[in-house]
Scaffold this motif. Sequence first.
Motif, mmCIF file in Angstrom:
data_model
loop_
_atom_site.group_PDB
_atom_site.id
_atom_site.type_symbol
_atom_site.label_atom_id
_atom_site.label_comp_id
_atom_site.label_asym_id
_atom_site.label_seq_id
_atom_site.Cartn_x
_atom_site.Cartn_y
_atom_site.Cartn_z
ATOM 1 N N ARG A 78 47.386 39.098 35.064
ATOM 2 C CA ARG A 78 46.760 38.581 33.843
ATOM 3 C C ARG A 78 47.271 39.272 32.590
ATOM 4 N N THR A 79 47.615 40.573 32.690
ATOM 5 C CA THR A 79 48.127 41.268 31.505
ATOM 6 C C THR A 79 49.561 40.875 31.186
ATOM 7 N N PHE A 80 50.188 40.104 32.059
ATOM 8 C CA PHE A 80 51.474 39.496 31.745
ATOM 9 C C PHE A 80 51.288 38.066 31.237
ATOM 10 N N ILE A 81 50.472 37.304 31.932
ATOM 11 C CA ILE A 81 50.315 35.883 31.628
ATOM 12 C C ILE A 81 49.655 35.660 30.272
ATOM 13 N N PHE A 82 48.654 36.473 29.944
ATOM 14 C CA PHE A 82 47.830 36.201 28.770
ATOM 15 C C PHE A 82 48.064 37.149 27.595
ATOM 16 N N ASP A 83 49.014 38.048 27.717
ATOM 17 C CA ASP A 83 49.291 39.009 26.651
ATOM 18 C C ASP A 83 50.525 38.583 25.872
ATOM 19 N N THR A 84 50.521 38.818 24.569
ATOM 20 C CA THR A 84 51.713 38.554 23.771
ATOM 21 C C THR A 84 52.840 39.474 24.227
ATOM 22 N N GLY A 85 54.034 38.927 24.319
ATOM 23 C CA GLY A 85 55.170 39.695 24.798
ATOM 24 C C GLY A 85 55.511 40.865 23.901
ATOM 25 N N GLU A 99 58.126 38.419 41.132
ATOM 26 C CA GLU A 99 57.782 36.998 40.995
ATOM 27 C C GLU A 99 56.277 36.797 41.129
ATOM 28 N N HIS A 100 55.657 37.533 42.033
ATOM 29 C CA HIS A 100 54.203 37.430 42.192
ATOM 30 C C HIS A 100 53.492 37.870 40.916
ATOM 31 N N CYS A 147 42.494 50.215 39.051
ATOM 32 C CA CYS A 147 41.734 50.169 40.306
ATOM 33 C C CYS A 147 40.400 49.463 40.106
ATOM 34 N N ARG A 148 39.730 49.751 39.009
ATOM 35 C CA ARG A 148 38.441 49.108 38.742
ATOM 36 C C ARG A 148 38.598 47.604 38.558
ATOM 37 N N LEU A 149 39.606 47.204 37.780
ATOM 38 C CA LEU A 149 39.802 45.788 37.503
ATOM 39 C C LEU A 149 40.311 45.029 38.718
ATOM 40 N N ALA A 150 40.947 45.719 39.656
ATOM 41 C CA ALA A 150 41.445 45.058 40.858
ATOM 42 C C ALA A 150 40.309 44.597 41.759
ATOM 43 N N ARG A 151 39.121 45.162 41.570
ATOM 44 C CA ARG A 151 37.947 44.831 42.386
ATOM 45 C C ARG A 151 38.180 45.132 43.862
ATOM 46 N N ALA A 152 39.095 46.032 44.116
ATOM 47 C CA ALA A 152 39.337 46.488 45.478
ATOM 48 C C ALA A 152 38.399 47.641 45.793
ATOM 49 N N GLU A 153 38.271 47.942 47.070
ATOM 50 C CA GLU A 153 37.605 49.188 47.433
ATOM 51 C C GLU A 153 38.566 50.319 47.096
ATOM 52 N N THR A 154 38.130 51.261 46.267
ATOM 53 C CA THR A 154 39.002 52.356 45.845
ATOM 54 C C THR A 154 38.518 53.664 46.448
ATOM 55 N N THR A 174 46.085 45.097 39.736
ATOM 56 C CA THR A 174 45.235 43.906 39.877
ATOM 57 C C THR A 174 45.930 42.797 40.656
ATOM 58 N N ALA A 175 47.239 42.654 40.461
ATOM 59 C CA ALA A 175 47.949 41.577 41.150
ATOM 60 C C ALA A 175 48.266 41.925 42.605
#
Length: 395
Positions: free
Chosen positions: A267-274, A260-261, A144-151, A121-122
């Motif tokens: 989002r699964t890093f920023i909003f998830d409990t460590g 770093e990016h 792939c689905r969550l990335a909203r990219a063309e897969t 996703t990132a």
Amino acid sequence: MSQAEEARDAGPRRTAFDWTDAEARRRADAGLVRTLRPRAAESELLDLASNDYLGLTRRREVTEAAAEAAVRWGAGSTGSRLVTGTTRLHTRLERELAEFCGFEAALVFSSGYTANLAALTALGGRDSLIVSDASNHASIVDGCRLARAETAVVPHTDPEAVAKTLAAHPGRRALAVTDSVFSVDGDKAPLPWLAAACRAHGAGLVVDDAHGLGVLGEGGRGALHEAGLAGDEDVVATLTLSKSLGSQGGAVLGPARVIEHLVNAARTFIFDTGLAPAAAGGALASLRLLVAEPDLAERARTVATTLYRLLTEAGLTAARPDAAVVSVRAPSPEAALRWAADCREQGLAVGCFRPPSVPDGISRLRLTARADLTDAQIERAVATILRTAPAGPQG
């Protein structure tokens, strides 16, 4: 009359989740009901079903490290990694993982699943292209689905198809993503050729090394290390801490700017409990054991090839293992279920894969080679599988 009394007088009525009953009947008719089977803390079963490839999950050094981490840092990490969820254990594990596997930096997640979601996703996005192997793990599919990219889904282990797909989208931001070792048949992806296809078209390569870490490469450093791609500026690895390292969690490894990016965009890093400190401590202890005992990786591979040789010499159809997974074909889904159940009744735990979990429609027993299996245990496992094998040709 109250509303509750009116509702009772009105007789049976539809409720929001009635549709789940129809789904349950459909699964039952198709023989696809999944059930939870709690395991005992101590079991007499010979385990060829788990992913504990190196037999480290019960090693005293690992369990003591996990317990010590829980006592010192607490049962949970208390928050997301960006708030209170990062301990010195997390950063130490990231540093030593990156160094061991040959990458510039690493980032630890609560699971391998969330690590794959983060990477795709990132690094993907609405305007990007992701080229995905047809046999990739569900976490990659969901990423792939969550990335909203063309897969674009390409045939299994086909670098030429990857190259043609990338060539059809010149100048577009693109990724190719693959498992390093596929979890059903245990075959390897052709990583050098995939990397060449990506580089010819300016695409990045993301490799899920969940089944390669601890088994492939020098001393178990993984499939990318084995392929000479570890640390390359256009390569990212994801992995899990729950297989060879016998703990819990996942990680993404790659160039420092990519990591770093992810810290700022995944989002699964920023909003998830460590990841819980106990899991980080246990994984770190396992990693250090792997460094100290590099022969563990070779032993896991030897066990896998021995299982394959003995089973095929006895007439069963199995996929030649590239790592620690040995896949043995069954005549049908029903036969595979019975076979696995019969093995269990005779003291052997094995995995059972059947449609729709396997896209090729072939049902299998999935055996896990473990570095701590003795020769006597291997012989016992093979004898049990042969004794319980169903009649008729394998898949």
